[in-house]
Design a protein around this motif. Sequence first.
Motif, PDB file in Angstrom:
ATOM      1  N   ASP A 694       5.367   3.867   9.958  1.00 21.50           N
ATOM      2  CA  ASP A 694       6.572   3.548  10.851  1.00 21.50           C
ATOM      3  C   ASP A 694       7.246   2.427   9.603  1.00 21.50           C
ATOM      4  O   ASP A 694       6.892   1.419   9.034  1.00 21.50           O
ATOM      5  N   GLY A 695       8.310   3.067   9.338  1.00 22.34           N
ATOM      6  CA  GLY A 695       9.272   2.570   8.176  1.00 22.34           C
ATOM      7  C   GLY A 695       9.734   1.087   8.462  1.00 22.34           C
ATOM      8  O   GLY A 695       9.897   0.315   7.622  1.00 22.34           O
ATOM      9  N   GLU A 696      10.151   1.030   9.665  1.00 16.96           N
ATOM     10  CA  GLU A 696      10.552  -0.556  10.178  1.00 16.96           C
ATOM     11  C   GLU A 696       9.575  -1.422  10.061  1.00 16.96           C
ATOM     12  O   GLU A 696       9.803  -2.775   9.475  1.00 16.96           O
ATOM     13  N   ARG A 697       8.351  -1.394  10.293  1.00 19.23           N
ATOM     14  CA  ARG A 697       7.309  -2.364  10.079  1.00 19.23           C
ATOM     15  C   ARG A 697       6.856  -2.461   8.674  1.00 19.23           C
ATOM     16  O   ARG A 697       6.618  -3.701   8.267  1.00 19.23           O
ATOM     17  N   ARG A 699       8.992  -2.365   6.309  1.00 15.48           N
ATOM     18  CA  ARG A 699      10.024  -3.261   5.535  1.00 15.48           C
ATOM     19  C   ARG A 699       9.767  -4.695   6.029  1.00 15.48           C
ATOM     20  O   ARG A 699      10.106  -5.366   5.240  1.00 15.48           O
ATOM     21  N   LYS A 700       9.257  -4.747   6.990  1.00 10.96           N
ATOM     22  CA  LYS A 700       9.083  -6.098   7.689  1.00 10.96           C
ATOM     23  C   LYS A 700       7.810  -6.865   6.944  1.00 10.96           C
ATOM     24  O   LYS A 700       7.859  -7.885   6.260  1.00 10.96           O
ATOM     25  N   LEU A 701       6.947  -5.857   6.398  1.00  9.64           N
ATOM     26  CA  LEU A 701       5.827  -6.484   5.547  1.00  9.64           C
ATOM     27  C   LEU A 701       6.347  -6.845   4.152  1.00  9.64           C
ATOM     28  O   LEU A 701       5.617  -7.900   3.586  1.00  9.64           O
ATOM     29  N   LEU A 702       7.195  -6.366   3.654  1.00  6.37           N
ATOM     30  CA  LEU A 702       7.671  -6.492   2.400  1.00  6.37           C
ATOM     31  C   LEU A 702       8.235  -7.841   2.108  1.00  6.37           C
ATOM     32  O   LEU A 702       8.356  -8.577   1.441  1.00  6.37           O
ATOM     33  N   VAL A 703       8.962  -8.212   3.514  1.00  5.66           N
ATOM     34  CA  VAL A 703       9.915  -9.428   3.096  1.00  5.66           C
ATOM     35  C   VAL A 703       9.295 -10.722   4.200  1.00  5.66           C
ATOM     36  O   VAL A 703       9.636 -11.628   4.466  1.00  5.66           O
ATOM     37  N   ARG A 704       8.007 -10.325   4.602  1.00  2.84           N
ATOM     38  CA  ARG A 704       7.526 -11.279   5.539  1.00  2.84           C
ATOM     39  C   ARG A 704       6.745 -12.296   4.592  1.00  2.84           C
ATOM     40  O   ARG A 704       6.111 -12.142   3.609  1.00  2.84           O
ATOM     41  N   ALA A 705       6.898 -13.664   4.914  1.00  6.81           N
ATOM     42  CA  ALA A 705       6.574 -14.868   4.206  1.00  6.81           C
ATOM     43  C   ALA A 705       5.082 -14.823   4.395  1.00  6.81           C
ATOM     44  O   ALA A 705       4.438 -15.200   5.726  1.00  6.81           O
ATOM     45  N   SER A 706       3.992 -14.782   3.333  1.00  2.00           N
ATOM     46  CA  SER A 706       2.578 -14.599   3.509  1.00  2.00           C
ATOM     47  C   SER A 706       2.278 -16.092   3.426  1.00  2.00           C
ATOM     48  O   SER A 706       2.374 -16.949   2.383  1.00  2.00           O
ATOM     49  N   VAL A 727       7.891  -1.113  -6.756  1.00  2.00           N
ATOM     50  CA  VAL A 727       9.246  -1.416  -6.371  1.00  2.00           C
ATOM     51  C   VAL A 727      10.190  -0.113  -6.469  1.00  2.00           C
ATOM     52  O   VAL A 727      10.847   0.006  -5.442  1.00  2.00           O
ATOM     53  N   ALA A 728       9.498   0.779  -7.239  1.00  2.00           N
ATOM     54  CA  ALA A 728      10.099   2.092  -7.002  1.00  2.00           C
ATOM     55  C   ALA A 728       9.820   3.256  -6.257  1.00  2.00           C
ATOM     56  O   ALA A 728      10.040   4.251  -5.724  1.00  2.00           O
ATOM     57  N   GLN A 729       8.950   2.718  -5.101  1.00  2.00           N
ATOM     58  CA  GLN A 729       8.365   3.355  -3.875  1.00  2.00           C
ATOM     59  C   GLN A 729       9.708   3.646  -3.044  1.00  2.00           C
ATOM     60  O   GLN A 729      10.470   2.772  -2.869  1.00  2.00           O
ATOM     61  N   PRO A 730       9.671   4.649  -2.384  1.00  2.00           N
ATOM     62  CA  PRO A 730      10.678   5.052  -1.625  1.00  2.00           C
ATOM     63  C   PRO A 730      10.835   4.104  -0.411  1.00  2.00           C
ATOM     64  O   PRO A 730      12.031   3.689  -0.068  1.00  2.00           O
ATOM     65  N   GLY A 731       9.847   3.503   0.145  1.00  2.00           N
ATOM     66  CA  GLY A 731       9.973   2.396   1.229  1.00  2.00           C
ATOM     67  C   GLY A 731      10.661   1.227   1.023  1.00  2.00           C
ATOM     68  O   GLY A 731      11.463   0.726   1.479  1.00  2.00           O
ATOM     69  N   VAL A 732      10.290   0.743  -0.397  1.00  2.00           N
ATOM     70  CA  VAL A 732      11.083  -0.467  -1.011  1.00  2.00           C
ATOM     71  C   VAL A 732      12.347  -0.121  -1.365  1.00  2.00           C
ATOM     72  O   VAL A 732      13.457  -1.119  -1.072  1.00  2.00           O
ATOM     73  N   GLN A 733      12.803   0.745  -1.873  1.00  2.00           N
ATOM     74  CA  GLN A 733      14.118   1.354  -2.275  1.00  2.00           C
ATOM     75  C   GLN A 733      15.012   1.401  -0.888  1.00  2.00           C
ATOM     76  O   GLN A 733      16.180   1.203  -0.905  1.00  2.00           O
ATOM     77  N   ALA A 734      14.262   1.882   0.161  1.00  2.00           N
ATOM     78  CA  ALA A 734      14.951   1.921   1.341  1.00  2.00           C
ATOM     79  C   ALA A 734      15.304   0.622   1.779  1.00  2.00           C
ATOM     80  O   ALA A 734      16.653   0.401   2.396  1.00  2.00           O
ATOM     81  N   LEU A 735      14.594  -0.414   1.730  1.00  2.00           N
ATOM     82  CA  LEU A 735      14.909  -1.841   2.155  1.00  2.00           C
ATOM     83  C   LEU A 735      15.892  -2.245   1.364  1.00  2.00           C
ATOM     84  O   LEU A 735      16.883  -2.718   1.920  1.00  2.00           O
ATOM     85  N   LEU A 736      16.018  -1.926  -0.072  1.00  2.00           N
ATOM     86  CA  LEU A 736      17.028  -2.596  -0.925  1.00  2.00           C
ATOM     87  C   LEU A 736      18.419  -1.954  -0.392  1.00  2.00           C
ATOM     88  O   LEU A 736      19.323  -2.368  -0.469  1.00  2.00           O
TER      89      LEU A 736
END
Length: 1486
Positions: A694-697, A699-706, A727-736
Motif C-alpha cells: 500500500d503506497g499511500e500507507r 508514505r504516511k509511515l515516512l512522515v509520521r511523527a514517532s 532515501v533512494a528507494q522508489p517509495g521515498v522518491q515517490a513521496l518526494l
Amino acid sequence: MLLLSFIPLKGGSEGSMMEMLRKSDNKVHPQQMIQQQKKCELKPVLCDFEERYAFSSWVKQNICKKECCLFEKDGRTDACKCGYPKTSHIDEAIKPEDFTGESWNKHRHVREMPTDAFGDIAFGGLGQKKGKYARVSTDTSPEDLYHLLTELWKLPPPNLLISVTGGAKNFYLKTRLKNMFHRGLIKVAQTTGAWIITGGTHAGVMKHVGQAVRDYALSSSVQGNIVAIGVATWGIIHNRDALVQPEGCFPAHYLMDTKTQGRLSCLDNNHTHFLLVDDGTHGRYGVEIELRSHLEKCISGKRLGNKETGVTIPVVCVVLDGGPGTLDTIYNAMLNGTPCVILEGSGRIADVIAQVSGLPVSQVTIALIHVLMKKFFGHEYETFPDLRIIEWTKKIQDIIRMPHLLTVFRVSEDKQGDVDVAILQALLKASRISESLGIETWRRQLELAIAWNRVDIAETEIFTEESQWKSSDLHWAMSSALVGNKPEFVSLLLENGVSLRDFLQGEETLCELYKQLPSCFFLRKLAKRVHSSRRNRRQAFAIRARARTGQGEMISLTHVSDEVRHLLGNFTRHIYPKSTIPFHFNMSIEDMSVSLSKSEADSEVPIREEAADVQRDPGTDLFLWAVVQNNKELAEIAWEQCRDCMSAALAASKILKKMAEEDRDGDQAEDMEELANHYEQHAIGVFSECHSSDGERARKLLVRASHLWGRTTCLRLALEADDKSFVAQPGVQALLTQIWCGELSVDNPVWRVLVCMVFFPLIYTGFLVFRRDELIQKDTEKREEMKTVETVTGSTLRTNARTPLQRMKPLGSWSRLVCLYDSPQAKFYGNIVSYFAFLFLFAVVLMIDFQTSPSPAELLLYVWLLSLVCEEVRQLFHDPDGFGFRKKAKMYINELWNILDVLSILLFIIGLAFRLTTKLLYPGKVLLCIDFVVFCLRLMAIFTISRTLGPKIIIVKRMMMDMFFFMFLLSIWVVAYGVAKQGILIENDNRLDWIVRGAVYEPYLIIFGSFPENIDNAAFDINTCTMNGTDPLKPKCPVLNDNQTPAFPEWLTIIMLCVYLLFANILLLNLLIAIFNFTFQEVQDNTDRIWKFQRYELIKEYHSRPAAPPPFIIFSHLYLFIRSVVLRRPPIVYKEFKNELPPIEEEELLSWEALMKDRYLLSAQQEQSQTVERRILDTAQKVTIISDRQEREEETSSAAMVKRLARLEEQVFQSTKALQWIMDSLKSQGFGAKETPSLTSNATDDTPDSLMTTSEKEDGFHVNSRQFHYPNTKLTRFPVPEEKVPWEVGFSSYMPTYYASEGSGDSVDGSEAAALDNYRNPGGRTGIRGRGALRHLGPNLNLDLVLTRWRDSERSALEYLAVFDESRGTLALPAGPVDSADRLPVILKRTMGKKLYEMINAKVSEGTKVFEGYVDDCRNTDNAWVETTVLNVHLDRTSQMMMDINNMVVSSHGALQWQEVSGKTRLSSNQRDSLRQVAALHNRKF
C-alpha cells in the motif's frame, strides 16, 4: 580488578622484601605490584620482575612440599622407606649406622617445607606448548589452591567442573567412541566455561583428555581456551628434577620421555595447569586422590558465576575404563551427590556398570558380577578374591540404586546425542531429584543452563510441553540472559512466556540493565555524563561521595535520554521522561578516559520537556539498550519485538554512525558502521514490503511523527543518518515527487506546467490535472465498484461494514490558481526564469550601462540582489525541524551552493562599495565582473533537479576534489623546474612580476604546448630583452658571453625541459586522466543514489520558499517579518514532511507495519535458506547424520547379536541351576545316586544359597541399614549384597564387625557374645554386630508425632507442626526415642517447652496410630534396630490448645512452624513416608 587476599607469612626472612612484608603485619600484597606495573610503561622488564616476585612470594609462603627427615634403609633396596635414595635427603636426615632411635613413620618423619617447584612449564616438540605448575603438599588447603588457580593463574571461575577418571594405564577405545568423547568433552568445556580435572599424566584416560584438548581446541567453531588441570602425584613424575627451582621457573623446560620412564609417568603436554601433590614419598601412586577430592568439593561449594545466589558450581564425574579404584571413586562421588557419566564400551569397570545399569537391584547378583568381571577384566579377574567381588557387588548395587546420579552413554542408541549432551543432562537429572520438589528445582536447572549457555539443553530438559511458565517466574532468567549476552536464551524465554512489557514494567529494571552494560563506548560516554551532571548539580555532595570508598555514581534514565538525544540530534525530543530513581553506577573516572566527541557543547541540553503522554514500548527500550552496546544478536531479537520497527532501524543507524564517528580511533568503529548498514537494510526491507502492499500507507509511515523516537520522522532519521540507499528507494522518491508537485498531479508533463504558468486560464479547462481530481476519481470508481458488488451479490454486509467515505469537494477557481503557483515545482521554474533575468540584467549593466552614477537598471539590480540576500537570511533562520541555530548554520555552510551564494553576495557588496567610491570605480567594476562569474557558476544548481544532469554535477564535484590534490602535486614540478630555469638563465632579477612569470607562469604554459624560446641559443634575439632590467615591458636578458651570446649551458636547459615534459606532460597529466576515470567509474554507480539523496534538500528548500520569484519575493519577506516579529505569530506547520496522526489511525498504521515486518522477516529467512552456502551446510549436515546412523546401525546389529547370545547363555545357566535343585531334592528323599556329577561349571560354596531367591521383593530389604560407613564413626560395615540380606540365605563369608557406642545401654562382653544371637534384626543382615549407636539390643522404640490442623474453616489445606532439628539444621517432625508409645519422647520437652509438652502428652492417648513397625535406619545393626510408631493427633482450630500452640509458634522464632502437608516437604525419607500415610488418613493428596 584482581585483589589478592591478605595471607600471613609462613617462611622466614628472605632479604629486604621479606622484611618489608613482615613489617606490614605479615601480609602479602602482590596486586599492588601488579597495579604499579601499569604505571611503569618505560620499565616493562622491571615491572614483570616485580609481578613474578609477588607471585613467588605468595607461593613460597602459602604452598608447601613434603620431604623425609629421617633416612631409614628399606630392607629390599638401598633406598629409604620413603622411596628416595640417600642422596636426596638432607644431611640432618641421615643418621649414624648405630642410630637406635624410633623407626621410620610417615606421619612423624615427613615434614612440610616451602615448595621449590612452581612457575611456568614448557614442553618441547611441535607447538611449544606451555602451562603452569606447582608442587603442593597433601595437607595444602583447597582454598589456597583455588586462590592459586583463580587469582594468581588468572583462571576465570568455572561454570562447571568435569572430573574425568578411569584407567590409569593405556587402553583401547573404539574410533567412533573416542571421537565422540573427544568432541563432546571439548564442546561442553568450551560452551560452558568448564574446568576439566584429571590425573595429569600421559597415560590412560588422562592421555585421552589431552588428545581431545589437542585435536579440538583450535579447530572447534566455538572459540575459547580449554582449562585442563592435571592433579598428579609428585613422586611418580618422570624427569621432575627439571621442575625444581626454589625461586620458581619461568619457564621450566620439561622433557617427555616415555621410553625411559619405567614405573614412573610423564606429564601430559596437552594439559594447561598442573598441581603436583607431594606426600614425601617416591614411586607411590594414588597420593593425589584425597587432595583432589577435597579440591573438587571446595570448588563445588563456590557460588556459580560469583553471584549471590544459592546455586553452586556443579560437578560431574566422567568415567572411562577403570579398575577397582575407579569403582571406589564412583561410589564415593555418588554418595556425595555427584552425578556420574559412564561411557559404555570404554572397558572394564565402566562396562560392568553399564551392563547392569538397567537391571533391577535384585538381579544384580554376585554370580552376575563374577561373569561380568571375567568378561571385561580378562586375566586380571583371576587375581580378585571373592570378598572383593562381594564388596564390589554391594557397591555396584548401591550405585544403580541411585539412577538419578547415574548416566550411561551408549553410542548405539539413536536417542543418545553427543557426550556433552549426556554430561549436561546428567547434571540436570541430578539437580531435578536432589532438590526438593517445586519451583527451586527448575530454577536451579535453568540457572545452570544459562550459565552454560546451552539453549539446546534448556529446550529439551526444561522447557518441555508439559511445563507451564509465568512471565514473572522467568524475569530473573531474562535479566541473566541479557546481561550475560546470551541471545539464544533471550529468544527461548520470549517463546516460553516472558512478556517484555511485564519484564520492563518498572523503570528499575531498565536502569539496572544500563548499569550492567559491558565495557563499550556508550558506557564511557554515559559515565562521563553522570559524573558531569553530579558535579554541576551537587558539587558539594559529589566531593563527599568521592571521599567515601566503594560509593558508586548515580544513573537514571534521564542520563540515558540525554545521551541518546545527543546521538540522535538535538532536533529530537527526550525519549524518556525525567526520572526520579537513581542507581549506583560503579565506574571509575579512569575507566572512561577516552577521546570523546569534539562537539561536547552539543550534549548540553535545555530544560527538559514534559514527559510524553504515550506509553513506552518495551521492545524499543530493549532494542535501544542492545544497539548502544553494539550487540547485533540481542538487537536483532529486540528489533523483532519493536512496535515502530522502521523508525527503530533508522534510529539505530543514526546512533551507531554517530558513535562510530566519535569513536573513530576505537576498536569497534568498523563494527558500528557495519551494524548501522545492517539496520538500514532492515528499514529498506520493511519499507519495500509496505510500499509494495500500500503506497499511500507507506508514505504516511515516512512522515509520521514517532513518539517513541523523539517525535521525529523516518525520513528525517534517514537523512540525518546519511542513509542514501533508503532515501533512494522508489517509495521515498515517490513521496518526494509528490511533495515536489504539490497539489498538482505527478503525471503532468513539465511543458504543460510551464504553459499554464504563462497562460493560467488553462488550468480551468482540464489541461492540467490536480491531485484532488485524481482522488475524487478514485473515490468515485471505488464507490461504483462497491455498488456493483452489492448488485451482483445482493448483500449489503460488505458495504455497510465499511466506514462511510467522506466525499471530497473539487478545488475552486482561486484554490486551483494558488495550488499552481504555490507548488515547489512552479516555484522552481519561476526562480529559474528570474535568475536568468537577473544574470541578463547584470551582464547588461556590466557591459553597456555601467556609468559613474548608478543608472535605473543598476538600481533595479541592487534591489534584485537585496531580495536574494533576504531569501538567504530566511533560509538560514527557517528551522521547521527544530535543529537549533548552530546545527542549522552548520548544515547551511556544508552546502556548496550556499557557499557560492554567500561568496557572490559578499563580492557584490565589496564591489558595490568600491563602485560607489570615485577613486575605486574601476576596481569595483572588476570585482563585479568576477562576481558575475560566481553567479553564473551558481546557475549549475538548477540542474540538480534533472535526473540526467544532476548525477553529472556530483561527478564534477568529486573530480574537482581530485584535481585540487593533483594541482598540489603538479605545483611541485612546476616550481622546481621554473625556479631552476630562472636561476640558470637570469642573474639577479629583482622585478617580482617577471620572477613569477619566469618561475611559475611560463613552466605552467609549457604543459599546454607553449614551447619556451629563451632556452635555445638559436632563437636568441637581444632586442627582445633588456640587459639590466630597466625596461618593465621586457624580460631581463640572460648572462652573455663576450660575443653577445647566452652563456648558460644549452644542453642542460634542454635536458631539464625534456625531463620536465616527461613527468609533467606525460606522467602527471595521464595520472590525472586515470584519476578522473577511476572517480567516474566509482561514482557512476552511486551517482543516482547520491542525487536522489540530495534531491530532498532542494525539494524542501522550494517547498518552504515563498511563491513569488525575486525581486517580487521581497514583499513575501516583508510579510513574514511582520507576521513573526511584529505580530509574534507561530510559524505555519506543514504536514508534508512531519505529520501528527490521531492515536487510532497511528495504532492501525503501526499494526499494519508490524504485519509487513513479519512478511519481510519471513521472506528474508526463506531467501537465506536458499543461498548456496546454506544449502552446502545443510547437505553436509545431512551426510554426517546419515553416516552416523549407518555406523550406529552396524554397531547395533553386532551388539544385538551379543545380547542374544548372552540371553541364551543365561537361560542355559538358569536351566542348569533348576536341574541341580531337582537333583538335590531327589537326593534328600533318598532317590539320588551315590555319586552324581555336578551340572554347574563354576559353582562356589555360595551357589546353593543363591538358589534361595525367596522371591526377593524389589523394596523388601533395608538399604540404609547396609550403608558402608556407620554414622558418626570410622567403622565400615561388612558388605552385604541384596541377595544375602535375608537370614534364611546362607552367607558363609559373612564376618561383621562388632560395635557398641559408649554410653548407657546393654553391654555384652566376650563371655556373653552368644547372647547377641537372641536379638536378630527382622530386616536381615546389616554388616555390623552389636548395639551400635542405639540404646540397647533388640528393638529401640521411636515415636514420630504428627500434629495436624486445617488451615482454615474451608479445609483448603492440611498443615502439620514441624520443629527445628539443630543437629541437621532443618525442620523435622517432633520425634525421639521412647520406652512406650503412650508417652511423648522426653527430648521434645526442650524443643516444645514444658507447658506445650504436657498439653500434647495428655492428648497422645487420643491420637491415631498411622504406622507401627520396623524402620530402615542407618543406625540399625544385626542385633539392634529401630521400630517407629507414627502417631497423628489432629487438633481443632477453635480449641484452647490450638490457640496455645499458635502462641508458642509465634514466640518460638522459627523453632516451631506450621507447614503444609505436601510432596514438596523437606523431610527425611522415613518421615516423608510417615507424612504420606497421614495425608492418606485425611484423604489428602501427597
